[in-house]
Enzyme design. Structure first.
Site, mmCIF file in Angstrom:
data_model
loop_
_atom_site.group_PDB
_atom_site.id
_atom_site.type_symbol
_atom_site.label_atom_id
_atom_site.label_comp_id
_atom_site.label_asym_id
_atom_site.label_seq_id
_atom_site.Cartn_x
_atom_site.Cartn_y
_atom_site.Cartn_z
ATOM 1 N N LYS A 1 11.231 -2.193 4.121
ATOM 2 C CA LYS A 1 10.162 -1.527 4.888
ATOM 3 C C LYS A 1 9.693 -2.413 6.228
ATOM 4 C CE LYS A 1 6.493 1.383 3.926
ATOM 5 N NZ LYS A 1 5.374 1.887 2.990
ATOM 6 N N LYS B 1 3.998 -5.489 8.496
ATOM 7 C CA LYS B 1 3.124 -6.255 9.078
ATOM 8 C C LYS B 1 3.387 -7.823 8.821
ATOM 9 C CE LYS B 1 -0.803 -5.915 6.358
ATOM 10 N NZ LYS B 1 -0.870 -4.684 5.484
ATOM 11 N N LYS C 1 -0.218 -4.669 -5.988
ATOM 12 C CA LYS C 1 -0.966 -5.607 -5.219
ATOM 13 C C LYS C 1 -1.609 -6.535 -6.182
ATOM 14 C CE LYS C 1 -2.172 -3.134 -0.910
ATOM 15 N NZ LYS C 1 -3.351 -3.008 0.011
#
Ligand code: TRP
Length: 337
Positions: free
Chosen positions: A194, A197, A111
């Protein structure tokens, strides 16, 4: 005694991956365990969140949990920032966990990316807050996906070091609950990515807020390959889209992938997709409608979350007292030896 804690981030479109990987399992655990289910808004702000959007997605996440079958009458459903114990215990854990432990967390490395200097301190300390979430209630079991296993191991290390440092066996060593053959739900547009969102294409994912028509349309448009379906799972090798769609079918039907391959062996995607549509609409179609109903009644949602926070707070309070005594923030209770 067994107690479950789990959390979900209130960021953006909750989708089929969140349902199969988390929510569905949360629902199943309610019959056997005392459960606390939390919308982790404090974790969300480890990266920038627009306040109005955060307020909104916190409600949406709570609505999704309840619409998916989490029962707020039996499970405590609440928002992390509404119970002070999370922040209080997280600070103590900031002082228990070692820099070296946190530096090894793969999620932080991913991240933070290349620009580590500019990552928030909160993003680095994220796993300490997660440990606090769990241990503020002395939860014994935590349902998580594969991606959170490392964080859970850190929570065990923190519990152990705390107990050791303060010479007290206060915290339990939590066990992860990893469900079934991990269902990795991939994008409907690219079976190697994957389901996410943040994918720009809404056709890549089935949102929990989607109604039956949207679900059916997305499955109809999902990417496939030119072959017919294989008779065994081994035949899915090198066919990511087929593997993903059959995997979704298997997960929704609660069957293993071999059984599903045998069922659709030799069929075209057209036939299979019709069956997948029916199944997906039957299992998920009601969730979007129920979310809408709940979101149209903010008074009910707010009252439910308030009540959940009160219940959580009541459970955390005696534990935080013990912690404060152990650390030396409060005088020892002579009753406690
Ligand atoms: N980090 C988890 C995730 O991103 C969410 C989470 C926060 C959590 N606190 C938790 C999960 C405690 C389990 C237990 O999915």
């Amino acid at each position: 005694m067994n107690r479950i804690f789990s959390g979900i981030q209130p960021t953006g479109n909750l989708h089929l991956g969140n349902y199969l990987g988390a929510l569905r399992n949360w629902v199943r655990l309610q019959d056997t365990f005392e459960c606390l289910y939390c919308v982790v808004d404090m974790h969300a702000i480890t990266v920038w969140q627009d306040p109005a959007a955060l307020r909104d997605s916190t409600r949406t996440a709570a609505a999704a949990m309840i619409a998916a079958g989490v029962n707020p009458e039996t499970s405590a459903v609440f928002v992390q920032s509404h119970v002070a114990a999370h922040a209080q215990l997280a600070w103590i854990f900031n002082c228990v966990a070692r820099l070296g432990w946190l530096s090894r967390m793969t999620q932080f490395k991913e991240k933070a990316g290349k620009n580590r200097e500019n990552a928030s301190v909160g993003l680095f300390a994220y796993p300490n807050l997660m440990a606090a979430d769990i241990l503020a209630y002395k939860a014994t079991h935590v349902p998580v996906g594969e991606d959170q296993k490392q964080h859970l191991e850190l929570a065990r290390d923190i519990a152990q070091k705390f107990n050791n440092d303060y010479g007290i066996s206060l915290f339990p060593i939590v066990e992860p609950l990893i469900f079934g053959p991990a269902t990795r739900v991939m994008s409907l547009r690219d079976g190697t990515k994957k389901m996410s969102k943040s994918d720009a294409s809404d056709y890549s994912r089935i949102n929990l807020a989607d109604d039956a028509d949207a679900i059916a349309l997305k499955i109809r448009k999902a990417k496939t390959d030119p072959e017919v379906l294989p008779s065994t799972a081994a035949g899915l090798e090198g066919r990511p889209e087929a593997a993903n769609l059959l995997g979704i079918y298997a997960a929704l039907a609660d069957r293993d992938i071999e059984t599903v391959c045998a069922q659709f062996a030799g069929q075209t995607f057209a036939g299979f997709k019709a069956a997948l549509c029916d199944l997906a609409v039957a299992t998920l179609g009601g969730i979007g409608a129920e979310m809408q109903r709940l979101q149209a009644d903010p008074g009910f949602l707010d009252a439910t979350l308030r009540e959940g926070a009160e219940r959580a707070q009541a459970l955390a309070e005696p534990i935080m007292r013990e912690v404060y005594e152990a650390v030396g923030f409060l005088a020892r209770d002579p009753q406690r030896g």
